[in-house]
Scaffold this active site. Structure first.
Site, PDB file in Angstrom:
ATOM      1  N   LYS A  86       0.831  -1.219   0.000  1.00 42.20           N
ATOM      2  CA  LYS A  86       0.000   0.000   0.000  1.00 42.20           C
ATOM      3  C   LYS A  86       0.856   1.256   0.000  1.00 42.20           C
ATOM      4  CE  LYS A  86      -3.008  -2.618   3.103  1.00 42.20           C
ATOM      5  NZ  LYS A  86      -2.074  -3.307   4.011  1.00 42.20           N
ATOM      6  N   HIS A 118      -3.514   3.513   0.690  1.00 39.37           N
ATOM      7  CA  HIS A 118      -3.761   3.020   2.052  1.00 39.37           C
ATOM      8  C   HIS A 118      -4.860   3.794   2.780  1.00 39.37           C
ATOM      9  CE1 HIS A 118      -1.396   0.953   5.552  1.00 39.37           C
ATOM     10  NE2 HIS A 118      -2.695   0.936   5.792  1.00 39.37           N
TER      11      HIS A 118
HETATM   12  P1  NAP Z   1      -6.363  -8.783  13.528  1.00 43.33           P
HETATM   13  O1  NAP Z   1      -5.940  -9.716  12.485  1.00 43.33           O
HETATM   14  O2  NAP Z   1      -7.802  -8.466  13.735  1.00 43.33           O
HETATM   15  O3  NAP Z   1      -5.789  -9.287  14.943  1.00 43.33           O
HETATM   16  C1  NAP Z   1      -4.432  -9.519  15.155  1.00 43.33           C
HETATM   17  C2  NAP Z   1      -4.199  -9.744  16.652  1.00 43.33           C
HETATM   18  O4  NAP Z   1      -4.869 -10.919  17.080  1.00 43.33           O
HETATM   19  C3  NAP Z   1      -2.740  -9.903  16.993  1.00 43.33           C
HETATM   20  O5  NAP Z   1      -2.531  -9.273  18.235  1.00 43.33           O
HETATM   21  C4  NAP Z   1      -2.572 -11.427  17.134  1.00 43.33           C
HETATM   22  O6  NAP Z   1      -1.578 -11.694  18.088  1.00 43.33           O
HETATM   23  C5  NAP Z   1      -3.926 -11.844  17.643  1.00 43.33           C
HETATM   24  N1  NAP Z   1      -4.330 -13.177  17.161  1.00 43.33           N
HETATM   25  C6  NAP Z   1      -4.334 -13.620  15.874  1.00 43.33           C
HETATM   26  N2  NAP Z   1      -4.824 -14.869  15.809  1.00 43.33           N
HETATM   27  C7  NAP Z   1      -5.121 -15.239  17.066  1.00 43.33           C
HETATM   28  C8  NAP Z   1      -5.660 -16.409  17.638  1.00 43.33           C
HETATM   29  N3  NAP Z   1      -5.981 -17.452  16.882  1.00 43.33           N
HETATM   30  N4  NAP Z   1      -5.831 -16.448  18.988  1.00 43.33           N
HETATM   31  C9  NAP Z   1      -5.499 -15.386  19.747  1.00 43.33           C
HETATM   32  N5  NAP Z   1      -4.993 -14.236  19.276  1.00 43.33           N
HETATM   33  C10 NAP Z   1      -4.804 -14.153  17.936  1.00 43.33           C
HETATM   34  O7  NAP Z   1      -5.626  -7.369  13.446  1.00 43.33           O
HETATM   35  P2  NAP Z   1      -4.872  -6.465  12.401  1.00 43.33           P
HETATM   36  O8  NAP Z   1      -3.427  -6.820  12.392  1.00 43.33           O
HETATM   37  O9  NAP Z   1      -5.271  -5.078  12.745  1.00 43.33           O
HETATM   38  O10 NAP Z   1      -5.512  -6.802  10.980  1.00 43.33           O
HETATM   39  C11 NAP Z   1      -5.042  -7.824  10.140  1.00 43.33           C
HETATM   40  C12 NAP Z   1      -4.265  -7.296   8.963  1.00 43.33           C
HETATM   41  O11 NAP Z   1      -5.075  -6.434   8.169  1.00 43.33           O
HETATM   42  C13 NAP Z   1      -3.068  -6.417   9.339  1.00 43.33           C
HETATM   43  O12 NAP Z   1      -1.982  -7.158   9.814  1.00 43.33           O
HETATM   44  C14 NAP Z   1      -2.837  -5.708   8.035  1.00 43.33           C
HETATM   45  O13 NAP Z   1      -2.160  -6.554   7.125  1.00 43.33           O
HETATM   46  C15 NAP Z   1      -4.268  -5.420   7.594  1.00 43.33           C
HETATM   47  N6  NAP Z   1      -4.737  -4.093   8.069  1.00 43.33           N
HETATM   48  C16 NAP Z   1      -4.944  -3.113   7.134  1.00 43.33           C
HETATM   49  C17 NAP Z   1      -5.339  -1.852   7.541  1.00 43.33           C
HETATM   50  C18 NAP Z   1      -5.565  -0.773   6.516  1.00 43.33           C
HETATM   51  O14 NAP Z   1      -5.668   0.403   6.898  1.00 43.33           O
HETATM   52  N7  NAP Z   1      -5.653  -1.109   5.256  1.00 43.33           N
HETATM   53  C19 NAP Z   1      -5.548  -1.569   8.905  1.00 43.33           C
HETATM   54  C20 NAP Z   1      -5.365  -2.588   9.818  1.00 43.33           C
HETATM   55  C21 NAP Z   1      -4.972  -3.848   9.393  1.00 43.33           C
HETATM   56  P3  NAP Z   1      -0.319 -12.676  17.734  1.00 43.33           P
HETATM   57  O15 NAP Z   1       0.415 -12.032  16.602  1.00 43.33           O
HETATM   58  O16 NAP Z   1       0.451 -12.676  19.002  1.00 43.33           O
HETATM   59  O17 NAP Z   1      -0.914 -14.011  17.387  1.00 43.33           O
END
Ligand code: NAP
Length: 292
Positions: A86, A118
């Site tokens: 992005k 983004h």
């Molecule tokens: P998410 O996927 O909703 O949650 C991630 C969190 O949950 C991490 O703290 C992870 O910890 C934990 N987790 C994951 N699987 C788990 C499980 N099975 N059991 C317990 N805990 C678990 O959050 P996100 O990172 O915000 O969103 C996902 C992806 O979307 C991002 O990484 C990014 O690539 C993208 N994103 C894009 C934008 C945008 O503006 N376009 C914004 C936000 C996110 P651990 O790592 O310790 O497992």
């Protein structure tokens, strides 16, 4: 249409005719080659074929390096994976071409499968600043040019509101292939979803787990208990069952594996409705609604 190259991963067809895996690994907060390498290794092993990065995550170079090192281990080639990155808000506008080319050279994977604007705003400008629409249009024109050169196979946007989407659809030469937004049972985004359907744009979810915070929601825990799945699997399945691709992030190899086990069960209509009834407009990430 050519057959999907992502053989182990269910896909959605984008409006370019290309395929995108429904499950990708989120990489926000994965930092440093060792962490990225370990997560990519676990993800490839678990069958993930898509990876979501961004200039602001500062891990594009590490993701590219990890993939080049690990693809042969799984008998895979560049064509077997789908890489998203992005354009950072600091490069919105006249620096967009430079910013996108920087992502492209950092990843060093020949082409980027999907490149998104983004954020609808521009870093350093107030959210309501009237220069934001012009900057977005300039960024989009740069992405269209790089798409034409084949460096960006699909182009799209992220965090756009219905108003941003309507303006883009009216002015673009190449329509966005994807809109990536926050989406989970507490933020169902019905207007954006139906707009995407109307425009033929793939609606993709981020923060499906509410950054981990939804994993202790009592309703989600109850549905998970009843169907003998983890809360994370239930949240991912709820999105997938609506045709929405997901990008769960984890740095933990076991959780990466478990989060991929979402294609072998179905949530009942009652459970789907119970989850969707949690919609209260809650965001765990940034809110673009004030961006001009
Ligand atoms: P998410 O996927 O909703 O949650 C991630 C969190 O949950 C991490 O703290 C992870 O910890 C934990 N987790 C994951 N699987 C788990 C499980 N099975 N059991 C317990 N805990 C678990 O959050 P996100 O990172 O915000 O969103 C996902 C992806 O979307 C991002 O990484 C990014 O690539 C993208 N994103 C894009 C934008 C945008 O503006 N376009 C914004 C936000 C996110 P651990 O790592 O310790 O497992």
């Amino acid at each position: 249409m050519s057959p999907t190259p992502f053989s182990s991963s269910p896909c959605v067809a984008l409006n370019t005719g290309l395929q995108m895996p429904l499950l990708g690994l989120g990489t926000y907060k994965l930092c440093g080659l060792q962490d990225v390498h370990r997560a990519v290794d676990a993800a490839l092993c678990a069958g993930y074929r898509a990876f979501d990065s961004a200039a602001v995550y500062r891990n594009e170079a590490e993701l590219g390096k990890a993939l080049r090192a690990l693809l042969p281990k799984y008998g895979l080639t560049r064509e077997d994976v789908f890489i998203t990155s992005k354009l950072g808000p600091k490069d919105q506008g006249e620096k967009a071409m430079e910013g996108a080319l920087h992502s492209w050279s950092q990843l060093d994977l020949d082409y980027i499968d999907l490149y998104l604007i983004h954020w609808p705003g521009t870093q350093g400008l107030p959210v309501g600043d009237e220069r934001n629409p012009g900057n977005r249009a300039q960024s989009w024109a740069s992405l269209e040019e790089l798409h034409g050169q084949g460096k960006l196979r699909n182009i799209g946007v992220s965090n756009y509101t219905p108003a941003h989407m309507r303006a883009l659809m009216q002015s673009c030469k190449v329509p966005p292939a994807v809109l990536q937004v926050e989406f989970h049972p507490r933020l169902c985004q019905p207007e954006l979803m139906s707009l995407c359907k109307q425009y033929g744009v793939c609606f993709q979810a981020y923060s499906s787990l509410g950054k981990g915070e939804l994993l202790s929601d009592p309703v989600i825990l109850d549905v998970a208990k009843n169907c003998k799945r983890t809360p994370a699997q239930v949240l991912l399945r709820w999105a997938l069952q609506q045709g929405v691709p997901v990008l769960p992030k984890s740095s933990n190899p076991e959780r990466i594996q478990r989060n991929a086990e979402v294609f072998d069960f179905t949530l009942s209509d009652t459970d789907m409705d119970r989850l969707s009834a949690l919609d209260c407009g809650q965001r765990f990430c940034w809110d673009p609604s004030e961006v001009a």
